[in-house]
Design a protein around this motif. Structure first.
Motif, short mmCIF file in Angstrom:
data_model
loop_
_atom_site.label_atom_id
_atom_site.label_comp_id
_atom_site.label_asym_id
_atom_site.label_seq_id
_atom_site.Cartn_x
_atom_site.Cartn_y
_atom_site.Cartn_z
N ALA A 18 -4.59 4.43 12.98
CA ALA A 18 -3.96 5.75 13.06
C ALA A 18 -2.62 5.71 12.32
N LEU A 19 -2.41 6.70 11.47
CA LEU A 19 -1.16 6.81 10.74
C LEU A 19 -0.43 8.08 11.17
N GLU A 20 0.83 7.96 11.49
CA GLU A 20 1.64 9.13 11.82
C GLU A 20 2.42 9.52 10.57
N LEU A 21 2.22 10.76 10.14
CA LEU A 21 2.83 11.23 8.90
C LEU A 21 3.87 12.30 9.19
N GLU A 22 4.84 12.42 8.28
CA GLU A 22 5.85 13.47 8.35
C GLU A 22 5.97 14.14 6.98
N LYS A 23 6.48 15.35 6.95
CA LYS A 23 6.61 16.07 5.69
C LYS A 23 7.63 15.39 4.77
N ILE A 77 16.92 25.58 -16.94
CA ILE A 77 15.51 25.78 -16.62
C ILE A 77 14.99 24.54 -15.90
N LEU A 78 14.29 24.75 -14.81
CA LEU A 78 13.62 23.68 -14.08
C LEU A 78 12.12 23.93 -14.13
N ILE A 79 11.36 22.96 -14.64
CA ILE A 79 9.90 23.06 -14.68
C ILE A 79 9.36 21.94 -13.80
N ALA A 80 8.81 22.31 -12.65
CA ALA A 80 8.39 21.32 -11.65
C ALA A 80 6.88 21.14 -11.71
N THR A 81 6.42 20.24 -12.58
CA THR A 81 4.99 19.96 -12.67
C THR A 81 4.57 18.81 -11.76
N ALA A 82 5.52 18.09 -11.19
CA ALA A 82 5.18 16.92 -10.39
C ALA A 82 4.29 17.29 -9.20
N ALA A 83 3.30 16.46 -8.95
CA ALA A 83 2.43 16.62 -7.77
C ALA A 83 3.03 15.76 -6.66
N VAL A 84 4.04 16.30 -6.00
CA VAL A 84 4.77 15.55 -4.98
C VAL A 84 3.92 15.45 -3.71
N ALA A 85 3.85 14.26 -3.16
CA ALA A 85 3.10 14.07 -1.91
C ALA A 85 3.67 14.97 -0.83
N ASP A 86 2.80 15.67 -0.10
CA ASP A 86 3.26 16.57 0.96
C ASP A 86 3.70 15.82 2.21
N TYR A 87 3.11 14.64 2.42
CA TYR A 87 3.41 13.86 3.63
C TYR A 87 3.66 12.40 3.27
N ARG A 88 4.41 11.73 4.14
CA ARG A 88 4.67 10.30 4.00
C ARG A 88 4.58 9.65 5.38
N PRO A 89 4.33 8.37 5.44
CA PRO A 89 4.31 7.70 6.75
C PRO A 89 5.66 7.82 7.45
N ARG A 90 5.59 8.11 8.74
CA ARG A 90 6.85 8.23 9.50
C ARG A 90 7.58 6.90 9.55
N ALA A 91 6.82 5.81 9.60
CA ALA A 91 7.42 4.48 9.62
C ALA A 91 6.71 3.60 8.59
N VAL A 92 7.48 2.91 7.77
CA VAL A 92 6.94 1.99 6.78
C VAL A 92 6.96 0.58 7.38
N GLN A 93 5.80 -0.07 7.36
CA GLN A 93 5.70 -1.40 7.95
C GLN A 93 6.40 -2.44 7.06
N ASP A 94 7.09 -3.37 7.70
CA ASP A 94 7.80 -4.41 6.95
C ASP A 94 6.83 -5.44 6.36
N ARG A 116 0.83 -1.19 0.00
CA ARG A 116 0.00 0.00 0.00
C ARG A 116 0.87 1.25 0.00
N PHE A 117 0.27 2.35 -0.50
CA PHE A 117 1.00 3.61 -0.54
C PHE A 117 0.04 4.78 -0.55
N LEU A 118 0.55 5.97 -0.21
CA LEU A 118 -0.18 7.22 -0.34
C LEU A 118 0.21 7.86 -1.66
N THR A 119 -0.76 8.41 -2.37
CA THR A 119 -0.45 9.06 -3.65
C THR A 119 -1.54 10.09 -3.94
N ASN A 120 -1.59 10.59 -5.19
CA ASN A 120 -2.61 11.55 -5.57
C ASN A 120 -3.07 11.27 -7.00
N ARG A 121 -3.94 12.12 -7.53
CA ARG A 121 -4.60 11.84 -8.80
C ARG A 121 -3.82 12.34 -10.02
#
Length: 401
Positions: A292-297, A264-281, A200-205
């Protein structure tokens, strides 16, 4: 220029006959090497008549220099182009096989190698093929295309070999001057994925369509374009060098690696603002009614690059659901950008659609672009970026080492 044209098996081999003619029109000497499968589609005699050279097909050739035809051809070639490049040929090159003349020449030659893939759209999108292509790119092999459209099998999608005229222009560097001629452009595109657990992962559209359209438009405008792409299902624009990443950290790492050569840098990427603080193995089990999910920037890719790489002309994107101008201008100031492109997102807007509209801001000015198809919109935006780059005193003429 001596061009060794490799032809592998596939219906697109018929286009390669015209490719020989186009290359010769541009003053190239062309030596054709065919695989056994290619000869099932087009005869060697056809290529011999067009190239004026005997077509080579055999790895062991008693008529060749010291009976080592692969060494003779490897030394002769200034450039190797394989068109069409089948899924089988790509797999054999990735594995480093030397089981026929064409693959052996590729291993034995120091000449630049370019591949023009041609195959069914489902084959092209297969994970094994995409992994092989990514490996070849990492080794410095150029991937030209494929194009997208109707296929001989009746499918529609990516996998068409580029047209001979396009390939000949790309190989011989006969590109028209454009508003970004001589510049290097780095583009980020698509979403990022931030892992929760192994499945599983967090992402956007974000679909990545705007970023890919801008990459194509910058290349058409004469720039050398590198594209850092998150996980999207889009064909690489012609002539663009692509790097695939997943997470925000991977995108930042790749951007740090490539940004020093860009103006020139063109940054169109929709980068996720937050990620899980810990990724489960292990996979998180559905064992309770809530979790409950603890997120960090995540890293601020655009802000970090803009503040550190002062030679860059930086273009950001702001996708907003309300107060478009206020949030976009604040982001431009906060991240020290030269330009920001704002668009409204929501159901049927911005993400996952082919049309878009942008409100573009820069210090002291603004301009509305669209709504129109993202490809047309990208061309208009590139013209505006070129104009602002040329008039920016702090960036005009800046060249990275």
């Amino acid at each position: 220029m001596n061009v060794l044209l490799g032809v592998s098996g596939g219906i697109a081999a018929y286009k390669s006959a015209d490719l020989v003619r186009r290359l010769r029109e541009r003053g190239c000497d062309v030596q054709v090497v065919m695989t056994r499968a290619a000869q099932e589609f087009v005869t060697p005699l056809t290529f011999q008549a067009l190239s004026g050279r005997e077509v080579r097909t055999a790895l062991l050739d008693s008529a060749a220099e010291a009976a080592m035809g692969h060494i003779e051809l490897a030394r002769w070639a200034d450039r190797i182009l394989i068109a069409p490049a089948s899924a089988d040929l790509i797999a054999r090159l990735t594995a480093g096989m030397a089981d026929d003349l064409l693959t052996t020449v590729c291993l034995a030659s120091a000449a630049p190698i370019s591949l023009a893939p041609a195959m069914n759209q489902q084959m092209w999108q297969a994970p094994a093929v995409q992994a092989n292509v990514a490996t070849l790119r990492e080794r410095g092999i150029e991937i030209l295309g494929p194009g997208e459209g109707d296929q001989a099998c009746g499918d529609i999608g990516p996998g068409r070999m580029l047209e001979p005229l396009e390939l000949a222009d790309m190989i011989t560097d006969e590109k028209p001057d454009g508003v970004l001629a001589g510049l290097r452009v780095l583009i980020t595109a698509g979403p990022t994925r931030e892992a929760l657990d192994p499945v599983r992962f967090l992402t956007n559209r974000s679909s990545g369509k705007m970023g890919f359209a801008l990459a194509a438009a910058c290349q058409a405008a004469g720039a050398q374009v590198e594209l850092i792409a998150g996980p999207v299902n889009l064909p690489t624009p012609i002539g663009v060098r692509r790097y695939n990443v997943e997470s925000a950290q991977q995108m930042l790492d790749k951007a740090n690696e490539r940004v020093g050569k860009a103006q020139i840098l063109i940054a169109t990427a929709a980068v996720a603002d937050y990620r899980p603080r810990a990724v489960q193995d292990d996979k998180i089990k559905k064992s309770s009614d809530s979790i409950a999910l603890e997120l960090e920037k995540t890293p601020d890719i655009l802000g970090e690059l803009s503040r550190r790489e002062t030679h860059l002309f930086t273009v950001g994107f702001a996708a907003e659901t309300r107060e478009l101008e206020r949030y976009a201008r604040a982001k431009m100031q906060r991240k020290n950008l030269d330009m920001i492109c704002a668009n409204e997102v929501g159901p049927g807007q911005g993400f996952d659609v082919d049309e878009n509209a942008l409100l573009v801001f820069w210090p002291g000015g603004q301009q509305q672009l669209g709504p129109r198809h993202k490809r047309a919109l990208a061309g208009e935006l590139v013209d505006l970026i070129a104009t602002r780059y040329a008039t920016g005193d702090e960036h005009a003429g800046a060249v990275a080492p």
